[in-house]
Design a protein around this motif. Structure first.
Motif, PDB file in Angstrom:
ATOM      1  N   SER A  87       0.798  -1.061  -0.025  1.00 26.98           N
ATOM      2  CA  SER A  87       0.138   0.013   0.115  1.00 26.98           C
ATOM      3  C   SER A  87       0.859   1.245  -0.177  1.00 26.98           C
ATOM      4  N   ASN A  88       2.033   1.117   0.364  1.00 28.04           N
ATOM      5  CA  ASN A  88       3.065   2.439   0.277  1.00 28.04           C
ATOM      6  C   ASN A  88       3.243   2.731  -1.121  1.00 28.04           C
ATOM      7  N   ARG A  89       3.166   1.944  -2.277  1.00 30.41           N
ATOM      8  CA  ARG A  89       3.501   2.089  -3.534  1.00 30.41           C
ATOM      9  C   ARG A  89       2.298   2.521  -4.517  1.00 30.41           C
ATOM     10  N   GLY A  90       1.069   2.584  -4.070  1.00 32.73           N
ATOM     11  CA  GLY A  90       0.060   2.853  -4.773  1.00 32.73           C
ATOM     12  C   GLY A  90      -1.087   3.671  -3.749  1.00 32.73           C
ATOM     13  N   LEU A  91      -2.258   3.790  -4.549  1.00 38.96           N
ATOM     14  CA  LEU A  91      -3.249   4.421  -3.765  1.00 38.96           C
ATOM     15  C   LEU A  91      -4.262   3.401  -3.284  1.00 38.96           C
ATOM     16  N   PHE A  92      -4.064   3.003  -2.241  1.00 35.83           N
ATOM     17  CA  PHE A  92      -5.000   1.936  -1.688  1.00 35.83           C
ATOM     18  C   PHE A  92      -5.998   2.441  -0.647  1.00 35.83           C
ATOM     19  N   GLY A  93      -6.126   3.765  -0.729  1.00 33.00           N
ATOM     20  CA  GLY A  93      -7.427   4.283   0.032  1.00 33.00           C
ATOM     21  C   GLY A  93      -7.390   3.698   1.479  1.00 33.00           C
ATOM     22  N   GLY A  94      -6.306   3.275   2.247  1.00 34.10           N
ATOM     23  CA  GLY A  94      -6.490   2.657   3.669  1.00 34.10           C
ATOM     24  C   GLY A  94      -6.712   1.206   3.663  1.00 34.10           C
ATOM     25  N   LYS A  95      -7.087   0.516   2.528  1.00 34.98           N
ATOM     26  CA  LYS A  95      -7.504  -0.730   2.581  1.00 34.98           C
ATOM     27  C   LYS A  95      -6.399  -1.606   2.845  1.00 34.98           C
ATOM     28  N   PHE A  96      -6.914  -2.684   3.724  1.00 37.18           N
ATOM     29  CA  PHE A  96      -5.522  -3.794   4.179  1.00 37.18           C
ATOM     30  C   PHE A  96      -6.255  -5.044   3.808  1.00 37.18           C
ATOM     31  N   PRO A  97      -5.489  -6.020   4.094  1.00 37.17           N
ATOM     32  CA  PRO A  97      -5.787  -7.497   3.864  1.00 37.17           C
ATOM     33  C   PRO A  97      -6.858  -7.924   4.919  1.00 37.17           C
ATOM     34  N   MET A  98      -7.925  -8.775   4.701  1.00 31.73           N
ATOM     35  CA  MET A  98      -8.697  -9.024   5.823  1.00 31.73           C
ATOM     36  C   MET A  98      -8.742 -10.535   5.853  1.00 31.73           C
ATOM     37  N   GLN A  99      -8.812 -11.127   7.244  1.00 28.16           N
ATOM     38  CA  GLN A  99      -8.931 -12.599   7.544  1.00 28.16           C
ATOM     39  C   GLN A  99     -10.137 -12.973   7.559  1.00 28.16           C
ATOM     40  N   TYR A 156      -8.713  14.897  -6.626  1.00 28.40           N
ATOM     41  CA  TYR A 156      -8.586  13.631  -5.468  1.00 28.40           C
ATOM     42  C   TYR A 156      -7.156  13.944  -4.649  1.00 28.40           C
ATOM     43  N   LEU A 157      -6.056  14.322  -5.351  1.00 24.49           N
ATOM     44  CA  LEU A 157      -4.956  14.547  -4.544  1.00 24.49           C
ATOM     45  C   LEU A 157      -4.887  15.826  -3.794  1.00 24.49           C
ATOM     46  N   THR A 158      -5.558  16.862  -4.182  1.00 30.02           N
ATOM     47  CA  THR A 158      -5.473  18.238  -3.662  1.00 30.02           C
ATOM     48  C   THR A 158      -6.461  18.398  -2.361  1.00 30.02           C
ATOM     49  N   LYS A 159      -7.346  17.495  -2.254  1.00 29.26           N
ATOM     50  CA  LYS A 159      -8.574  17.729  -1.144  1.00 29.26           C
ATOM     51  C   LYS A 159      -7.455  17.841   0.125  1.00 29.26           C
ATOM     52  N   ASP A 160      -8.085  18.719   1.037  1.00 28.67           N
ATOM     53  CA  ASP A 160      -7.108  19.015   2.242  1.00 28.67           C
ATOM     54  C   ASP A 160      -7.795  18.086   3.710  1.00 28.67           C
ATOM     55  N   LYS A 161      -8.844  17.211   3.350  1.00 30.52           N
ATOM     56  CA  LYS A 161      -9.294  16.825   4.641  1.00 30.52           C
ATOM     57  C   LYS A 161      -8.425  15.919   5.283  1.00 30.52           C
ATOM     58  N   PRO A 162      -8.325  15.584   6.637  1.00 27.06           N
ATOM     59  CA  PRO A 162      -7.118  14.758   7.123  1.00 27.06           C
ATOM     60  C   PRO A 162      -7.649  13.203   6.681  1.00 27.06           C
ATOM     61  N   ALA A 163      -8.679  12.826   6.505  1.00 31.25           N
ATOM     62  CA  ALA A 163      -8.940  11.487   6.264  1.00 31.25           C
ATOM     63  C   ALA A 163      -8.308  11.342   4.751  1.00 31.25           C
ATOM     64  N   ARG A 164      -8.568  12.130   3.961  1.00 29.25           N
ATOM     65  CA  ARG A 164      -7.918  11.862   2.635  1.00 29.25           C
ATOM     66  C   ARG A 164      -6.468  11.926   2.626  1.00 29.25           C
ATOM     67  N   ILE A 165      -5.685  12.698   3.309  1.00 28.17           N
ATOM     68  CA  ILE A 165      -4.361  12.698   3.434  1.00 28.17           C
ATOM     69  C   ILE A 165      -3.795  11.366   4.151  1.00 28.17           C
ATOM     70  N   LYS A 166      -4.644  10.929   5.187  1.00 29.59           N
ATOM     71  CA  LYS A 166      -4.387   9.654   5.610  1.00 29.59           C
ATOM     72  C   LYS A 166      -4.571   8.425   4.752  1.00 29.59           C
ATOM     73  N   GLU A 167      -5.464   8.359   3.798  1.00 31.57           N
ATOM     74  CA  GLU A 167      -5.629   7.283   2.783  1.00 31.57           C
ATOM     75  C   GLU A 167      -4.576   7.441   1.578  1.00 31.57           C
ATOM     76  N   LEU A 168      -4.196   8.509   1.441  1.00 30.21           N
ATOM     77  CA  LEU A 168      -3.154   8.685   0.331  1.00 30.21           C
ATOM     78  C   LEU A 168      -2.060   7.629   0.296  1.00 30.21           C
ATOM     79  N   GLY A 169      -1.290   7.740   1.361  1.00 37.00           N
ATOM     80  CA  GLY A 169      -0.300   6.774   1.677  1.00 37.00           C
ATOM     81  C   GLY A 169       0.986   7.473   1.279  1.00 37.00           C
ATOM     82  N   PRO A 170       2.090   6.832   1.266  1.00 35.30           N
ATOM     83  CA  PRO A 170       3.397   7.790   0.986  1.00 35.30           C
ATOM     84  C   PRO A 170       3.304   8.049  -0.566  1.00 35.30           C
ATOM     85  N   ARG A 171       2.767   7.072  -1.737  1.00 37.93           N
ATOM     86  CA  ARG A 171       2.944   7.464  -2.936  1.00 37.93           C
ATOM     87  C   ARG A 171       2.119   8.524  -3.113  1.00 37.93           C
TER      88      ARG A 171
END
Length: 189
Positions: free
Chosen positions: A84-96, A151-166
């Motif tokens: 998820s560091n190398r793309g736009l994953f929107g805070g998604k993680f693997p689920m079990q 999508y990238l320039t929106k300033d909400k904290p939730a959006r910045i959190k879901e962007l990831g490093p890339r």
């Protein structure tokens, strides 16, 4: 066991076994390397690849001629799901969870990965096509926002959190370019 020992003790049989072992063993340390035939060894040339063109946000030079130094991503890299560091994953993680068989109702542990696809998105501010791993839900949000730049320039904290490093680096490159365009527009007046 004693029968085998008695058979091996017989002198004729021992010499016969030794001669068979010599026939099978063809390797000798006394042969020189030059005596071996290397007619099938062919030297081949490895095709030289041209230097890879780096993208805008990696090697964009400012007026000072230095590389962009990105501000540190406030939420840091993901150590749980490093892809998820190398793309736009929107805070998604693997689920079990469990996959349950229909007949025996046995439970087997399994994983659900995010629905990520490699897509090419166009940035109108950077004037480039950008190839990224993007989750389907983020693609939907990008379309709703009206493009990658919005999508990238929106300033909400939730959006910045879901962007990831890339996404953070892309956002910084877009904001730099917008700032340059604004400065040009003000100088032109």
């Amino acid at each position: 066991m004693q029968l085998i020992r008695s058979i091996l003790a017989a002198p004729l049989l021992r010499s016969r076994i030794a001669s068979i072992a010599q026939l099978r063993r063809t390797f000798s340390s006394s042969t020189s390397v030059s005596a071996r035939a290397f007619k099938y060894v062919v030297s081949r040339r490895v095709k030289q690849k041209p230097a890879k063109k780096t993208n805008f946000w990696v090697k964009q030079h400012l007026k000072t001629g230095r590389r962009i130094k990105y501000p540190p991503y406030p939420y840091g890299d993901s150590n749980i799901f490093k892809r998820s560091n190398r793309g736009l994953f929107g805070g998604k993680f693997p689920m079990q969870g469990h996959s349950v068989s229909s007949e025996l109702e046995k439970k087997n542990l399994r994983r659900w990965l995010p629905n990520a696809n490699k897509t090419t998105l166009y940035s109108s501010v950077l004037k480039k096509r950008i190839r990224l791993h993007v989750v389907a839900s983020v693609m939907k949000t990008i379309k709703k926002e009206g493009g990658l730049d919005n999508y990238l320039t929106k300033d909400k904290p939730a959006r910045i959190k879901e962007l990831g490093p890339r996404g953070w680096r892309l956002r910084y490159a877009v904001l730099l370019r917008l700032k340059e365009q604004e400065a040009k527009r003000l100088r032109g007046r």
